[in-house]
Design a protein around this motif. Structure first.
Motif, PDB file in Angstrom:
ATOM      1  N   UNK A   1      49.615  19.864  42.740  1.00  0.00           N
ATOM      2  CA  UNK A   1      50.908  19.307  43.285  1.00  0.00           C
ATOM      3  C   UNK A   1      51.162  19.713  44.709  1.00  0.00           C
ATOM      4  N   UNK A   2      50.232  20.646  45.169  1.00  0.00           N
ATOM      5  CA  UNK A   2      50.363  21.144  46.602  1.00  0.00           C
ATOM      6  C   UNK A   2      50.504  19.964  47.673  1.00  0.00           C
ATOM      7  N   UNK A   3      51.388  20.125  48.619  1.00  0.00           N
ATOM      8  CA  UNK A   3      51.433  19.119  49.591  1.00  0.00           C
ATOM      9  C   UNK A   3      51.922  19.809  51.011  1.00  0.00           C
ATOM     10  N   UNK A   4      51.080  19.870  51.918  1.00  0.00           N
ATOM     11  CA  UNK A   4      51.520  20.653  53.211  1.00  0.00           C
ATOM     12  C   UNK A   4      51.560  19.660  54.267  1.00  0.00           C
ATOM     13  N   UNK A   5      52.851  19.093  54.539  1.00  0.00           N
ATOM     14  CA  UNK A   5      53.060  18.160  55.489  1.00  0.00           C
ATOM     15  C   UNK A   5      52.860  18.490  56.770  1.00  0.00           C
TER      16      UNK A   5
ATOM     17  N   UNK B   1      46.678  18.080  61.534  1.00  0.00           N
ATOM     18  CA  UNK B   1      45.327  17.490  61.539  1.00  0.00           C
ATOM     19  C   UNK B   1      45.200  16.155  62.037  1.00  0.00           C
ATOM     20  N   UNK B   2      46.121  15.339  62.045  1.00  0.00           N
ATOM     21  CA  UNK B   2      46.362  14.218  62.622  1.00  0.00           C
ATOM     22  C   UNK B   2      46.565  14.242  64.319  1.00  0.00           C
ATOM     23  N   UNK B   3      47.282  15.204  64.756  1.00  0.00           N
ATOM     24  CA  UNK B   3      47.528  15.566  66.029  1.00  0.00           C
ATOM     25  C   UNK B   3      46.028  15.630  66.638  1.00  0.00           C
ATOM     26  N   UNK B   4      45.038  16.643  65.933  1.00  0.00           N
ATOM     27  CA  UNK B   4      43.870  17.167  66.522  1.00  0.00           C
ATOM     28  C   UNK B   4      42.815  16.120  66.446  1.00  0.00           C
ATOM     29  N   UNK B   5      43.004  15.355  65.384  1.00  0.00           N
ATOM     30  CA  UNK B   5      42.073  14.086  65.342  1.00  0.00           C
ATOM     31  C   UNK B   5      42.179  13.265  66.377  1.00  0.00           C
TER      32      UNK B   5
END
Length: 289
Positions: free
Chosen positions: A205-209, A215-219
């Motif tokens: 159930x781990x979620x790390x917003x 990750x999206x910024x760096x992508x």
């Protein structure tokens, strides 16, 4: 010549497919998830890709622990929706593009990436859910996907899995291969899976917003640096199944800016928690000619 015009990144949560198939997409829980793809559905109607090179992972459907290719390219003419234990999804058979797929395999293997060539396989939710999110489920009156799809399966289920750097470099080789194909084709490359989630163990159930959004910024702005992130960070920060995100780096490596072109243009970004037990991420980047 063929040309990659855009890359699309999206989660491929199986419960999303079930919600669509069972008509639950308007329910309060699911409506915010699907609303995040409203722009994308209109965008892709206007972009009209001829072929989608779709990077995904098989979930022990086409491949089992008996045979696990690290990278497998589908070179067949068509791929049926897989039965994952509750019957196949009620979506169309995927039509392949054998000529382009064979050309990519030839080029990428000659660039020293070992691919498994697959002429026949069924495709599971990892591939069909992204198609449903971007196109909607086709009506029975016109029961087909609007373009050809080349499935590209990556092992992110059984260790050892490929590194982010390896995936990023593979994307560069795929771009080179597609750009050398002598048909005038509008090609999109999609990276699917993720974002942060863990399905078992003490951290289920781990979620790390915060990590997901970094990750999206760096992508977008630092894909080469993102490609250096080691496996242990994905597992620690994004959960055991968060490693699926290395597949997004294949799509990102195929964009023109990585090869010295103009910066990729972000046209849509979406993030939502939760969808089932997963964070949903979505991004569209366009190449600028």
């Amino acid at each position: 010549m063929a040309k990659i015009t855009a890359s699309v990144y999206t989660s491929h949560v199986p419960a999303i497919g079930a919600a669509l198939d069972l008509g639950k997409d308007k329910e309060p829980y699911w409506q915010p998830v699907f609303a995040g793809y409203d722009f994308s559905k209109q965008w892709i109607k206007e972009e009209k890709p001829d072929v989608i090179f779709l990077v995904y992972n098989d979930h022990a459907t086409a491949f089992s622990l008996d045979l696990i290719p690290t990278f497998a390219i589908g070179t067949g003419a068509q791929y049926a929706p897989a039965d994952e234990g509750w019957g196949p999804r009620p979506v169309p058979t995927v039509q392949g593009h054998p000529e382009l797929a064979a050309h990519i395999a030839q080029s990428v293997i000659q660039d020293d990436f070992d691919l498994t060539i697959v002429n026949r396989m069924d495709v599971d939710h990892g591939l069909t859910v992204p198609l449903s999110l971007m196109f909607g489920n086709p009506p029975q009156s016109h029961f087909e996907w609007p373009c050809s799809v080349i499935p590209f399966a990556v092992n992110v289920v059984q260790y050892p899995v490929p590194s982010g750097k390896r995936c990023f470099e593979l994307g560069k080789a795929i771009r080179k291969a597609i750009n050398s194909f002598d048909q005038d084709l509008n090609v999109q490359i999609w990276g699917t899976g993720g974002m942060s989630h863990q399905l078992q163990g003490a951290r289920a159930g781990l979620i790390n917003s915060d990590w997901d959004n970094r990750f999206l910024d760096r992508l977008i702005s630092d894909p080469a640096g993102l490609a250096e992130v080691p496996h242990i960070e994905y597992v620690r920060e994004a959960g055991s199944e968060g490693i699926e995100l290395v597949m997004w780096l294949i799509a990102r490596g195929a964009m023109e800016d990585v090869a010295g072109g103009k910066p990729a243009k972000p046209v849509h970004r979406f993030f939502h928690v939760p969808a089932s037990n997963t964070a949903v991420g979505h991004l569209i980047l366009e190449n600028q000619s």
